[in-house]
Design an enzyme around this catalytic site. Sequence first.
Site, PDB file in Angstrom:
ATOM      1  N   SER A 110       7.309 -62.673 -24.280  1.00 33.91           N
ATOM      2  CA  SER A 110       8.061 -61.647 -24.979  1.00 33.91           C
ATOM      3  C   SER A 110       9.239 -61.171 -24.114  1.00 33.91           C
ATOM      4  O   SER A 110      10.037 -61.977 -23.671  1.00 33.91           O
ATOM      5  CB  SER A 110       7.129 -60.496 -25.365  1.00 33.91           C
ATOM      6  OG  SER A 110       7.748 -59.611 -26.264  1.00 33.91           O
ATOM      7  N   ASP A 162       6.174 -63.654 -31.613  1.00 35.12           N
ATOM      8  CA  ASP A 162       6.080 -63.154 -30.245  1.00 35.12           C
ATOM      9  C   ASP A 162       4.945 -63.795 -29.457  1.00 35.12           C
ATOM     10  O   ASP A 162       3.800 -63.834 -29.892  1.00 35.12           O
ATOM     11  CB  ASP A 162       5.878 -61.632 -30.296  1.00 35.12           C
ATOM     12  CG  ASP A 162       6.188 -60.975 -28.974  1.00 35.12           C
ATOM     13  OD1 ASP A 162       5.423 -61.171 -28.028  1.00 35.12           O
ATOM     14  OD2 ASP A 162       7.209 -60.265 -28.886  1.00 35.12           O
TER      15      ASP A 162
END
Length: 778
Positions: free
Chosen positions: A79, A315
């Site tokens: 991320s 993500d």
Amino acid sequence: MREKELRLALICYGGVSLAIYMHGVTREIWHMVRASRAFHDDTPPTRRSEIVYHDLLTEMSRVSGVKLRVLTDIIAGSSAGGINGIFLSQAIVTGQSLEPLTDMWLDMADVDVLLDPDARPLSRFTKFWATPIAWMVLRRRGGAVERTVAKEAQQEVAAKLSRFVRARWFAPPFGGNVFSKLLLDALNAMAASAKDAPLLPASQPLDLFVTVTDYYGHDRVLRLNSPEEVTESEHRITVDFSTRGRTDLADIPELIFAARATASFPGAFPPFSVRELDRLLARENIPWLGRSAFLKRILPQQFAANAAEDTMLIDGSVLANAPFNQAISALRNRPARREVDRRFVYIDPKPGRPSFRFGKRNIDGTADMPRKPPGFFATILGATSNIPREQPIRDSLEKITGRSERIERMQRVIDSLRNEVENTVEMLLGKTWFLTKPTASRMQKWRHSAQEKAIVAAGFGYRAYSHLKITSVVDDIVATARRSLPDASNAFFRNLRAALWTEIATRNLDHMPPHQGKATARQIAFFRAHDLRFRIRRLRFLARHLTEEIENIIDMPDDDIAKMRDAIYKCLALFLDLETAEFLGADFALAAKSGVEDPAGLMDHLAAQRDLVRTDAKVDKILCDAMLTLPDAARRIMLLGYLGYALYDIATLPLLQDEGFDEFDPVKVDRISPDDCASIRTGGTAATLKGIEFNNFGAFFSRAYRENDYLWGRLHGAERMIDILISSLPQGHEFSAGRAQSFKKQVFHAILDEEQDRLTHIQPLIISLRGEVDQIKL
């Protein structure tokens, strides 16, 4: 002066807008590595903070007699951490600057910029029915903004929150196309910056891992006893890059792919697909020459089904917020030309308890206050996002600890065997007078004689050892084939392994003769032609032997020790080079591709190309010349260690469990987080960072918040880097706490001086921090 490398493997966590804090941390690591390179090359640093690091390294070398070089050669991120890991990796490999990224983070990581154009409110009347909601959230006296937002940022945050609340609902508010374009602009800005030399030696690879989540999943076949195969859905994907066999890290489109996919925070950004990247590249007229090869490597099943473009990626921190395992896997096959202190350093901007939990709990498990049952939306959020990403890293740390314990256990075994091994070798060689006067030809004869007699001395235990060595050779051939055939399937390598074992059996290499402890001439010839890992283990052992048995015990000139160490690592480099794809070339790739049908041809081709026996002769000559410069006592220790290594290896190979082949020392783990930095201000994350507001989205709503978090990132990164540097000093050469604090004060002031003109929205904070730094006690 003795040389040593402090190698950092960085693990970068996710954290939404705390990415800006992490940029500050990774930028400070970049400054530290730049200062180390300048120190190593005897060139003056230019930036103020780098001058402080340079001075620290100089004083450490004067105190300890060790010239330290700091490298960052393994990076794994998820991320927000994945994005920062990509940028830092690109800077390390290319010599480009991170400086342009700072202004881009501060200017562009803003909700008004990130909002999808289709999601923006067209006027103040857009969604007029949402105005009361926005008013209740933003303007209510004592409400969230007034209660949690600093007074100087309240107006900015309220205005941007109003636009955000009135943007489109039930669809991600942030634009994927906008995000991809920002990533491209960032990489282009780095490329346009003043370029310096790369921050890694030419022979040192950098490995980068970025985690991604495949939303729909892809099939993975598992082999069982009954039924023989089952199919399960796999959602984890690791996008990996390495400089092995190439001069750059990756093509720009591939870096954008990884950065955009890993940071597709659920609900905020739309899922990423290759089609989005294709549209961006078409608009910008950017070619992607390696597109098919990259997609085939990262999305092999989807590519084979012509569905790679439609794969939805979200993500990476949904399933793997702390990608330790990927970094651990990169410890294999790392070159080492000098002593190594390996650190795993993980960057966690918000350590401790997740924000979604209700109530608090003491260390003993008792509750401070009653826990409320989570509501409907809290349960969904926790199950789909927070719980997976907030799982502790205990399993990963236990794996690292287990590896280190096995290496330490092996070292204790080696230490306990030393006297017996030296006596055995002297007895095997007849205590020849020439033992103190080695020549290259004598070294070769002694080495062969010692190894053959060690087999007899090992007795029945040699059978298990021999099988482990054969297994190691087969594993090495398969691993080498993997590096040369990155696009081949796992099924191909399973079949290749089976074919190699069939060839081993055909050559009757996996069976010892019935009489005790006598290897066949064919087996000995096989190991001499193929057992590369034994040679590497022996030289790493010799390097450690030099440090522990001579450097720390025998009083002798440092130059003589340095010559011996250089000779050992020069020999090690000869063997390590035989593993690389550059050395093996296209001919080996062709032989590996035919290995399932012709395993004998593959084995013979690899043996002929490496020609280990010829390299052994070179190594004997290099080591012999270096040993002749040592005093008699030191020469005897090194020679007996080299000749007797076969006995050590017989005792320790079963303990290795694939460890110790490369970086021989135990791994240490360090953390960088606000909670670990109390020199300037106590209180950790809550007392320093603003981006934690609004469930970690806070810095997207305020330039002042971004400046705050970026500055604290640099300050915290500097404090922890100094801690980690000083902790690498040998025992008996520690810094006093006051001396360490003195260097911290210097680097804190240097950072504040460097950022004074850039951070115009937090001038009161900078004034306050100068006073707080001045109050640090030495």
